[in-house]
Scaffold this active site. Structure first.
Site, PDB file in Angstrom:
ATOM      1  N   TYR A   1       0.867  -1.181   0.000  1.00 57.66           N
ATOM      2  CA  TYR A   1       0.000   0.000   0.000  1.00 57.66           C
ATOM      3  C   TYR A   1       0.903   1.230   0.000  1.00 57.66           C
ATOM      4  O   TYR A   1       1.529   1.543   1.006  1.00 57.66           O
ATOM      5  CB  TYR A   1      -0.917  -0.033   1.225  1.00 57.66           C
ATOM      6  CG  TYR A   1      -1.801   1.188   1.440  1.00 57.66           C
ATOM      7  CD1 TYR A   1      -2.025   2.134   0.441  1.00 57.66           C
ATOM      8  CD2 TYR A   1      -2.436   1.379   2.658  1.00 57.66           C
ATOM      9  CE1 TYR A   1      -2.834   3.234   0.654  1.00 57.66           C
ATOM     10  CE2 TYR A   1      -3.260   2.477   2.895  1.00 57.66           C
ATOM     11  CZ  TYR A   1      -3.450   3.404   1.888  1.00 57.66           C
ATOM     12  OH  TYR A   1      -4.250   4.497   2.111  1.00 57.66           O
TER      13      TYR A   1
ATOM     14  N   LYS B   1      -1.746  -1.320  -3.858  1.00 61.63           N
ATOM     15  CA  LYS B   1      -2.595  -0.151  -4.051  1.00 61.63           C
ATOM     16  C   LYS B   1      -1.679   1.052  -4.129  1.00 61.63           C
ATOM     17  O   LYS B   1      -0.848   1.272  -3.238  1.00 61.63           O
ATOM     18  CB  LYS B   1      -3.559   0.005  -2.888  1.00 61.63           C
ATOM     19  CG  LYS B   1      -4.341   1.328  -2.900  1.00 61.63           C
ATOM     20  CD  LYS B   1      -5.099   1.543  -1.591  1.00 61.63           C
ATOM     21  CE  LYS B   1      -5.804   2.891  -1.578  1.00 61.63           C
ATOM     22  NZ  LYS B   1      -6.488   3.170  -0.279  1.00 61.63           N
TER      23      LYS B   1
ATOM     24  N   VAL C   1      -9.047   0.761  -5.117  1.00 60.57           N
ATOM     25  CA  VAL C   1      -9.463   0.747  -3.715  1.00 60.57           C
ATOM     26  C   VAL C   1     -10.063   2.123  -3.465  1.00 60.57           C
ATOM     27  O   VAL C   1      -9.336   3.116  -3.400  1.00 60.57           O
ATOM     28  CB  VAL C   1      -8.292   0.446  -2.769  1.00 60.57           C
ATOM     29  CG1 VAL C   1      -8.767   0.410  -1.317  1.00 60.57           C
ATOM     30  CG2 VAL C   1      -7.637  -0.885  -3.144  1.00 60.57           C
TER      31      VAL C   1
END
Length: 299
Positions: free
Chosen positions: A138, A167, A210
């Protein structure tokens, strides 16, 4: 390792709480149903908009078990990890897997600014602590003040078997594109992390996004994805343009309270943010949010 399920719009689900700042089980179950019925293909527990940074581990575990139970296999539930120490991240990863998480998502350490070799070892160690579980990186430079490099992601994607995607919330479509370009040979799953760039991310080869917006307008954000994968590129772009003014109106509010504000405006009764954050007060910021939601037909 099968990663076919890792795709689509994944929602960093809001964490409803009661007056004592404990997770409200009834409202959380209702929110799980709401986002699934709205078309999301995954739920991320305790992401940034889930306010992970103020929630104790026992509450995270309770919340995760509620979400996994309520989702009941309809969509995968991922568990967000934002701890600083490698040891704590490994502990949380094992807890998440033991409680039914289909995958984990790991933010780069906050407050510190590690070297690339330190970050490589950090992420590799966490992945190896749950070797049978898919792990997503992330990248959120806006919150931690440094970015994961394309070189680092390239090495992790090619050298650590269960680091299978990421992400990217950089908001830099060139960087997102580089993450995709350099890892596409190993089917690395890159998600866009900016709702306003979902269409652009998909055009560059992202497998989804996301998306905070799925908490309060899932029908709009999933429309961008669904039309894109169906080949309706013009329709997907128009859906993105319809979404963007609403999403941009959030930026004037204190992070991350606008998502709960907007859910409440839609009648979701999601409750308050954790303190020290407070709901957006009446004034120009909330007026703009209301106006854009009205123009989009949301309220």
């Amino acid at each position: 390792m099968n990663t076919d399920f890792i795709k689509g719009v994944i929602v960093p689900i809001l964490t409803p709480i009661d007056e004592e700042e404990n997770i409200d089980e009834k409202k959380l179950r209702e929110q799980v149903d709401y986002v699934i019925e709205g078309g999301v293909l995954g739920i991320l527990a305790f992401g940034s908009n889930g306010e992970f940074y103020v929630i104790e581990e026992d509450e995270m575990e309770r919340g995760l078990t509620i979400m996994v139970d309520q989702a009941a296999g309809r969509v995968p539930v991922y568990f967000g990890i934002g701890a600083i120490s490698t040891k704590k991240c490994c502990h949380l990863a094992k807890m998440a897997v033991a409680n039914g998480a289909a995958g984990i998502s790991v933010l780069q350490p906050m407050f510190l600014k590690p070297t690339e070799s330190e970050l490589y070892l950090h992420f590799k160690t966490i992945a190896k602590s749950v070797p049978e579980t898919p792990m997503l990186l992330y990248n959120n430079p806006g919150r931690v003040n440094y970015t994961l490099s394309a070189n680092l992601v390239d090495h992790l994607a090619h050298e650590v078997e269960n680091i299978v995607g990421m992400k990217d919330t950089s908001g830099d479509i060139t960087q997102t594109s580089e993450f995709i370009r350099r890892t596409r040979d190993v089917n690395f799953k890159v998600f866009g992390g900016k709702d306003t760039l979902l269409y652009a991310s998909l055009c560059h080869g992202a497998v989804g996004g996301v998306c905070t917006a799925a908490n309060f307008m899932p029908e709009l954000i999933t429309d961008v994805y669904n039309k894109f994968v169906a080949g309706d590129l013009n329709g997907s772009l128009e859906a993105q343009f319809k979404l963007n003014p609403v999403r941009l109106s959030m930026d004037g509010a204190s992070f991350p309270v606008a998502a709960k504000d907007m859910a409440n405006l839609r009648g979701r009764e999601i409750g308050l943010p954790y303190t020290p954050n407070l709901p957006t007060p009446e004034g120009p910021v909330l007026d703009r949010i209301r106006r854009e939601m009205e123009l989009a037909g949301l309220i």
